[in-house]
Design a protein around this motif. Structure first.
Motif, PDB file in Angstrom:
ATOM      1  N   GLY A   1      -3.250  14.269   0.413  1.00 46.91           N
ATOM      2  CA  GLY A   1      -3.823  13.032  -0.115  1.00 46.91           C
ATOM      3  C   GLY A   1      -3.926  11.943   0.930  1.00 46.91           C
ATOM      4  N   SER A   2      -4.346  10.776   0.462  1.00 44.39           N
ATOM      5  CA  SER A   2      -4.567   9.642   1.366  1.00 44.39           C
ATOM      6  C   SER A   2      -3.900   8.389   0.820  1.00 44.39           C
ATOM      7  CB  SER A   2      -6.075   9.376   1.524  1.00 44.39           C
ATOM      8  OG  SER A   2      -6.744  10.477   2.075  1.00 44.39           O
ATOM      9  N   LEU A   3      -3.524   7.515   1.731  1.00 42.27           N
ATOM     10  CA  LEU A   3      -3.003   6.187   1.413  1.00 42.27           C
ATOM     11  C   LEU A   3      -3.463   5.226   2.479  1.00 42.27           C
ATOM     12  CD1 LEU A   3       0.764   6.652   0.393  1.00 42.27           C
ATOM     13  CD2 LEU A   3      -1.090   5.854  -1.088  1.00 42.27           C
ATOM     14  N   ARG A   4      -3.575   3.964   2.088  1.00 43.01           N
ATOM     15  CA  ARG A   4      -3.910   2.925   3.054  1.00 43.01           C
ATOM     16  C   ARG A   4      -2.853   1.838   2.997  1.00 43.01           C
ATOM     17  NH1 ARG A   4      -8.488  -1.749   2.927  1.00 43.01           N
ATOM     18  NH2 ARG A   4      -9.165  -1.697   5.109  1.00 43.01           N
ATOM     19  N   LEU A   5      -2.222   1.597   4.148  1.00 42.58           N
ATOM     20  CA  LEU A   5      -1.239   0.520   4.276  1.00 42.58           C
ATOM     21  C   LEU A   5      -1.914  -0.711   4.861  1.00 42.58           C
ATOM     22  CD1 LEU A   5       1.811   2.465   5.775  1.00 42.58           C
ATOM     23  CD2 LEU A   5       1.142   2.201   3.372  1.00 42.58           C
ATOM     24  N   SER A   6      -1.481  -1.873   4.383  1.00 47.92           N
ATOM     25  CA  SER A   6      -1.977  -3.144   4.914  1.00 47.92           C
ATOM     26  C   SER A   6      -0.796  -4.017   5.293  1.00 47.92           C
ATOM     27  CB  SER A   6      -2.827  -3.878   3.875  1.00 47.92           C
ATOM     28  OG  SER A   6      -3.938  -3.127   3.475  1.00 47.92           O
TER      29      SER A   6
ATOM     30  N   GLY B   1       0.760  -1.234   0.000  1.00 47.41           N
ATOM     31  CA  GLY B   1       0.000   0.000   0.000  1.00 47.41           C
ATOM     32  C   GLY B   1       0.790   1.283   0.000  1.00 47.41           C
ATOM     33  N   GLY B   2       2.098   1.221   0.071  1.00 47.18           N
ATOM     34  CA  GLY B   2       2.862   2.452   0.036  1.00 47.18           C
ATOM     35  C   GLY B   2       2.864   3.064  -1.348  1.00 47.18           C
ATOM     36  N   GLY B   3       3.478   4.242  -1.464  1.00 43.40           N
ATOM     37  CA  GLY B   3       3.552   4.884  -2.766  1.00 43.40           C
ATOM     38  C   GLY B   3       3.776   6.375  -2.666  1.00 43.40           C
ATOM     39  N   LEU B   4       3.522   7.046  -3.779  1.00 45.22           N
ATOM     40  CA  LEU B   4       3.710   8.485  -3.895  1.00 45.22           C
ATOM     41  C   LEU B   4       2.349   9.162  -3.897  1.00 45.22           C
ATOM     42  CD1 LEU B   4       5.520  10.979  -4.538  1.00 45.22           C
ATOM     43  CD2 LEU B   4       5.231  10.398  -6.955  1.00 45.22           C
ATOM     44  N   VAL B   5       2.219  10.204  -3.095  1.00 47.91           N
ATOM     45  CA  VAL B   5       0.946  10.921  -2.994  1.00 47.91           C
ATOM     46  C   VAL B   5       1.237  12.397  -2.799  1.00 47.91           C
ATOM     47  CG1 VAL B   5       0.768  10.594  -0.493  1.00 47.91           C
ATOM     48  CG2 VAL B   5      -1.312  10.881  -1.858  1.00 47.91           C
ATOM     49  N   GLN B   6       0.310  13.228  -3.221  1.00 48.58           N
ATOM     50  CA  GLN B   6       0.488  14.667  -3.042  1.00 48.58           C
ATOM     51  C   GLN B   6       0.055  15.095  -1.640  1.00 48.58           C
ATOM     52  OE1 GLN B   6      -1.633  16.494  -6.336  1.00 48.58           O
ATOM     53  NE2 GLN B   6       0.261  16.569  -7.532  1.00 48.58           N
ATOM     54  N   VAL B   7       0.530  16.253  -1.251  1.00 46.26           N
ATOM     55  CA  VAL B   7       0.153  16.805   0.051  1.00 46.26           C
ATOM     56  C   VAL B   7      -1.372  16.858   0.162  1.00 46.26           C
ATOM     57  CG1 VAL B   7       0.132  18.895   1.446  1.00 46.26           C
ATOM     58  CG2 VAL B   7       2.248  18.139   0.381  1.00 46.26           C
TER      59      VAL B   7
ATOM     60  N   VAL C   1       0.179  12.333  14.316  1.00 41.22           N
ATOM     61  CA  VAL C   1      -0.743  11.724  13.352  1.00 41.22           C
ATOM     62  C   VAL C   1      -2.167  11.626  13.879  1.00 41.22           C
ATOM     63  CG1 VAL C   1       1.179  10.380  12.406  1.00 41.22           C
ATOM     64  CG2 VAL C   1      -0.420   9.289  14.005  1.00 41.22           C
ATOM     65  N   LYS C   2      -2.359  11.999  15.123  1.00 45.94           N
ATOM     66  CA  LYS C   2      -3.720  11.942  15.670  1.00 45.94           C
ATOM     67  C   LYS C   2      -4.643  12.800  14.822  1.00 45.94           C
ATOM     68  CE  LYS C   2      -2.517  10.959  20.479  1.00 45.94           C
ATOM     69  NZ  LYS C   2      -2.432  11.483  21.865  1.00 45.94           N
ATOM     70  N   ASP C   3      -5.853  12.341  14.612  1.00 47.85           N
ATOM     71  CA  ASP C   3      -6.888  13.023  13.814  1.00 47.85           C
ATOM     72  C   ASP C   3      -6.616  12.958  12.318  1.00 47.85           C
ATOM     73  OD1 ASP C   3      -6.942  15.581  16.329  1.00 47.85           O
ATOM     74  OD2 ASP C   3      -8.208  13.802  16.173  1.00 47.85           O
ATOM     75  N   ARG C   4      -5.501  12.337  11.893  1.00 45.07           N
ATOM     76  CA  ARG C   4      -5.221  12.174  10.462  1.00 45.07           C
ATOM     77  C   ARG C   4      -5.116  10.703  10.071  1.00 45.07           C
ATOM     78  NH1 ARG C   4      -0.589  13.903   8.285  1.00 45.07           N
ATOM     79  NH2 ARG C   4       0.621  13.711  10.217  1.00 45.07           N
ATOM     80  N   PHE C   5      -4.568   9.888  10.954  1.00 45.06           N
ATOM     81  CA  PHE C   5      -4.358   8.471  10.665  1.00 45.06           C
ATOM     82  C   PHE C   5      -5.293   7.629  11.530  1.00 45.06           C
ATOM     83  CE2 PHE C   5       0.450   8.679   9.383  1.00 45.06           C
ATOM     84  CZ  PHE C   5       0.147   9.677   8.466  1.00 45.06           C
ATOM     85  N   THR C   6      -5.717   6.502  10.987  1.00 45.94           N
ATOM     86  CA  THR C   6      -6.537   5.567  11.746  1.00 45.94           C
ATOM     87  C   THR C   6      -5.985   4.162  11.573  1.00 45.94           C
ATOM     88  OG1 THR C   6      -8.527   6.921  11.397  1.00 45.94           O
ATOM     89  CG2 THR C   6      -8.852   4.639  12.086  1.00 45.94           C
ATOM     90  N   ILE C   7      -5.718   3.514  12.686  1.00 47.32           N
ATOM     91  CA  ILE C   7      -5.258   2.129  12.645  1.00 47.32           C
ATOM     92  C   ILE C   7      -6.427   1.215  12.979  1.00 47.32           C
ATOM     93  CG2 ILE C   7      -4.497   2.033  15.064  1.00 47.32           C
ATOM     94  CD1 ILE C   7      -2.078   0.368  14.025  1.00 47.32           C
TER      95      ILE C   7
ATOM     96  N   GLN D   1      -4.918   3.715   7.766  1.00 48.93           N
ATOM     97  CA  GLN D   1      -5.513   4.666   6.845  1.00 48.93           C
ATOM     98  C   GLN D   1      -4.925   6.035   7.135  1.00 48.93           C
ATOM     99  OE1 GLN D   1      -7.870   4.162   4.276  1.00 48.93           O
ATOM    100  NE2 GLN D   1      -7.299   6.275   3.816  1.00 48.93           N
ATOM    101  N   MET D   2      -4.235   6.582   6.146  1.00 51.29           N
ATOM    102  CA  MET D   2      -3.557   7.860   6.315  1.00 51.29           C
ATOM    103  C   MET D   2      -4.229   8.901   5.440  1.00 51.29           C
ATOM    104  SD  MET D   2       0.413   6.560   6.289  1.00 51.29           S
ATOM    105  CE  MET D   2       0.350   5.994   4.599  1.00 51.29           C
ATOM    106  N   SER D   3      -4.625  10.002   6.038  1.00 61.04           N
ATOM    107  CA  SER D   3      -5.223  11.090   5.288  1.00 61.04           C
ATOM    108  C   SER D   3      -4.578  12.399   5.714  1.00 61.04           C
ATOM    109  CB  SER D   3      -6.739  11.127   5.518  1.00 61.04           C
ATOM    110  OG  SER D   3      -7.035  11.302   6.891  1.00 61.04           O
ATOM    111  N   GLY D   4      -4.831  13.438   4.948  1.00 67.93           N
ATOM    112  CA  GLY D   4      -4.209  14.721   5.256  1.00 67.93           C
ATOM    113  C   GLY D   4      -2.697  14.624   5.296  1.00 67.93           C
ATOM    114  N   LEU D   5      -2.129  13.857   4.366  1.00 63.75           N
ATOM    115  CA  LEU D   5      -0.685  13.592   4.405  1.00 63.75           C
ATOM    116  C   LEU D   5       0.130  14.846   4.199  1.00 63.75           C
ATOM    117  CD1 LEU D   5      -0.770  10.163   2.624  1.00 63.75           C
ATOM    118  CD2 LEU D   5       0.295  10.586   4.838  1.00 63.75           C
ATOM    119  N   LYS D   6       1.243  14.907   4.922  1.00 66.52           N
ATOM    120  CA  LYS D   6       2.152  16.042   4.894  1.00 66.52           C
ATOM    121  C   LYS D   6       3.521  15.579   4.436  1.00 66.52           C
ATOM    122  CE  LYS D   6      -0.182  17.977   8.969  1.00 66.52           C
ATOM    123  NZ  LYS D   6       0.003  18.456  10.366  1.00 66.52           N
TER     124      LYS D   6
END
Length: 116
Positions: A16-21, A8-14, A63-69, A81-86
């Motif tokens: 954006g969101s990604l989900r790791l498994s 689930g990794g990769g390249l994303v813009q500021v 990462v609080k309020d941006r990531f959810t495990i 689940q990662m959102s609001g990536l910086k």
């Protein structure tokens, strides 16, 4: 022996969101905790988030309020689940399992790059 396979990794813009498994296989046992750590060159590996097999979660403050495990115990899989990536979230992310009987195991790592 336990094996951890990440995806689930990769390249994303500021912003954006990604989900790791991370899927675990082998003699895991319980109690156990699965989590995600990250590391950048020259720095120590740091905990991002973790979840126990009974659902107790822990997050690092940044990462609080941006990531959810979350985890699916039936599949022995943990998700991040990662959102609001910086840009400062750019790192290699490692899955971890610590089992009271199984021991401590690491995945191979997956690169997350946030471009500005």
């Amino acid at each position: 022996q336990v094996q951890l396979v990440e995806s689930g990794g990769g390249l994303v813009q500021v912003g954006g969101s990604l989900r790791l498994s991370c899927a675990a296989s082998g003699s895991i046992g319980s109690p156990n905790t699965m989590g995600w750590y990250r590391q950048t060159p020259g720095k120590q590996r740091e905990l991002v988030a973790s979840v126990t097999d009974i659902g107790k979660t822990t997050y690092t403050d940044s990462v609080k309020d941006r990531f959810t495990i979350s985890r699916d115990n039936a599949k022995n899989t943990v998700y991040l689940q990662m959102s609001g990536l910086k840009p400062e979230d750019t790192a290699v992310y490692f899955c971890n399992l610590y089992g009271w009987r199984a021991g401590n195991y690491w995945g191979q790592g997956t690169q997350v790059t946030v471009s500005s």
